[in-house]
Design an enzyme around this catalytic site. Structure first.
Site, PDB file in Angstrom:
ATOM      1  N   SER A  39      10.255  -4.545  -0.579  1.00 34.34           N
ATOM      2  CA  SER A  39       8.890  -5.348  -0.821  1.00 34.34           C
ATOM      3  C   SER A  39       9.066  -6.678  -0.196  1.00 34.34           C
ATOM      4  CB  SER A  39       8.411  -5.480  -2.253  1.00 34.34           C
ATOM      5  OG  SER A  39       7.784  -6.459  -2.534  1.00 34.34           O
ATOM      6  N   GLU A  53       2.210  -4.153   7.472  1.00 36.84           N
ATOM      7  CA  GLU A  53       0.792  -4.866   7.537  1.00 36.84           C
ATOM      8  C   GLU A  53       0.706  -5.745   9.108  1.00 36.84           C
ATOM      9  OE1 GLU A  53       0.429  -8.188   4.588  1.00 36.84           O
ATOM     10  OE2 GLU A  53      -0.310  -9.467   6.458  1.00 36.84           O
ATOM     11  N   CYS A  67      -0.881  -8.324  -7.959  1.00 36.37           N
ATOM     12  CA  CYS A  67      -2.096  -9.171  -7.479  1.00 36.37           C
ATOM     13  C   CYS A  67      -3.360  -8.297  -7.332  1.00 36.37           C
ATOM     14  CB  CYS A  67      -1.875  -9.263  -5.917  1.00 36.37           C
ATOM     15  SG  CYS A  67      -1.542  -7.954  -4.808  1.00 36.37           S
ATOM     16  N   HIS A  72       6.801  -4.875   9.868  1.00 38.60           N
ATOM     17  CA  HIS A  72       5.877  -4.567   8.498  1.00 38.60           C
ATOM     18  C   HIS A  72       4.853  -3.925   8.738  1.00 38.60           C
ATOM     19  CE1 HIS A  72       4.040  -5.283   4.924  1.00 38.60           C
ATOM     20  NE2 HIS A  72       5.231  -5.793   4.386  1.00 38.60           N
ATOM     21  N   SER A 125       3.796  -5.955  -6.165  1.00 38.31           N
ATOM     22  CA  SER A 125       3.595  -4.498  -6.329  1.00 38.31           C
ATOM     23  C   SER A 125       4.307  -4.163  -7.338  1.00 38.31           C
ATOM     24  CB  SER A 125       3.824  -3.880  -4.922  1.00 38.31           C
ATOM     25  OG  SER A 125       4.996  -4.399  -4.416  1.00 38.31           O
TER      26      SER A 125
HETATM   27  S1  SF4 Z   1      -2.351  -6.559  -1.465  1.00 37.48           S
HETATM   28 FE1  SF4 Z   1      -1.179  -8.544  -0.469  1.00 37.48          FE
HETATM   29  S2  SF4 Z   1      -2.921  -9.460   0.639  1.00 37.48           S
HETATM   30 FE2  SF4 Z   1      -3.848  -8.326  -0.915  1.00 37.48          FE
HETATM   31  S3  SF4 Z   1      -3.809  -9.607  -2.819  1.00 37.48           S
HETATM   32 FE3  SF4 Z   1      -1.800  -8.421  -2.841  1.00 37.48          FE
HETATM   33  S4  SF4 Z   1      -0.237  -9.734  -2.036  1.00 37.48           S
HETATM   34 FE4  SF4 Z   1      -2.309 -10.479  -1.335  1.00 37.48          FE
END
Ligand code: SF4
Length: 276
Positions: free
Chosen positions: A214, A122, A12, A120, A258
């Site tokens: 993940s 985050e 992402c 988690h 990821s």
């Molecule tokens: S790191 Fe997480 S929040 Fe940021 S773009 Fe990627 S999936 Fe989305």
């Protein structure tokens, strides 16, 4: 057998950005793994001398520290800032957003509800920005019998499913006078999920590639498994088993946010070789 990639998959925006930051930084530490992918972490260490530190006291005063995509707990960030180390912030902007919302709304007296997994990183980070004690829930049952007060602000962990978040929102709207809803689910996750859902309805075998720890890869796996019984979650090509593909016509492939492209290509190559 046809092998088809989902329309959206893999890295992402936030992960691409963090990796670029790490590659440019060189000779630095990340506090906690930069992303949930062991192979990519190893590549960064070997090629760019970017090493993972798991505890703050592993770091020396002169070290340069990269903050990972998921962010870290507020008081740890403050400790790092005070220690005089150079801080390189690779927190994804989509994670910084719920941190800011939680801080602001809790200061305004809203009870904070976070939809997500309390363990988690985050969520631990987002939670730490509240000035009052937030409630972290995974489902509606955890909200029942809890006194929420007259006003609630709700955010979601970025990788959660919209449908599940809606259940939390519906419960809150039915039970609390004032509800502020912030849709902090990340679009990248959403797009990968939609594409995986679509492909797994057509495929007769699905391979989901991504770290076993993940969260968003596990979400993808749960979506495809509900459509395609023969779905497998792997991290590396070596885990592929030839019998998974016997008699299959369409193999769908997707990957978590990821998972680097080079791993995806290696997996496709191996599927191609073992399915001929
Ligand atoms: S790191 Fe997480 S929040 Fe940021 S773009 Fe990627 S999936 Fe989305």
């Amino acid at each position: 057998m046809e092998i088809r990639l989902a329309e959206n998959y893999g890295f992402c925006f936030g992960v691409k950005r963090a990796i670029e930051i790490a590659e440019e930084s060189k000779n630095a530490f990340t506090y906690g793994p930069l992303i949930h992918n062991r192979e990519e972490i190893n590549r960064l260490q070997e090629n760019f001398n970017v090493t993972t530190a798991h505890e703050l006291d592993e770091l020396k005063k002169t070290d340069r520290v990269i903050i990972r995509t998921h962010g870290i707990v507020k008081n740890e960030l403050e400790t790092l800032q005070k220690s005089g180390k150079e801080i390189i912030d690779a927190t994804c902007p989509f994670v910084t957003k719920p941190q800011e919302i939680v801080e602001e709304m809790s200061k305004e007296g809203y009870k904070i509800v976070i939809f997500g997994d309390e363990k988690h990183p985050e969520v631990k980070g987002v939670k730490s920005y509240a000035v009052n004690e937030p409630l972290v829930v995974m489902d509606v049952a955890e909200l029942e019998n809890v006194y929420l007060g007259p006003k609630v602000a709700v955010v979601s962990q970025t990788t959660r499913k919209v449908k599940e978040f809606m259940k939390i929102i519906n419960y809150l709207v039915e039970n609390v006078k004032e509800v502020r809803v912030f849709n902090t689910i990340c679009n990248a996750t959403f797009e990968n999920q939609e594409a995986a859902d679509k492909l797994s309805k057509e495929a007769d075998v699905m391979v989901v590639i991504g770290g076993k720890n993940s969260s968003n890869t596990k979400q993808l796996f749960s979506i495809v498994k509900s459509n395609c019984a023969d779905s497998y979650h792997i991290e590396v090509p070596e885990e592929l088993q030839p019998e998974w593909f016997t008699g299959k016509k369409l193999c769908g492939v997707t990957a978590g946010a990821s998972t680097p492209d080079w791993i995806i290509q290696n997996v496709i190559e191996k599927i191609r070789n073992i399915s001929v």
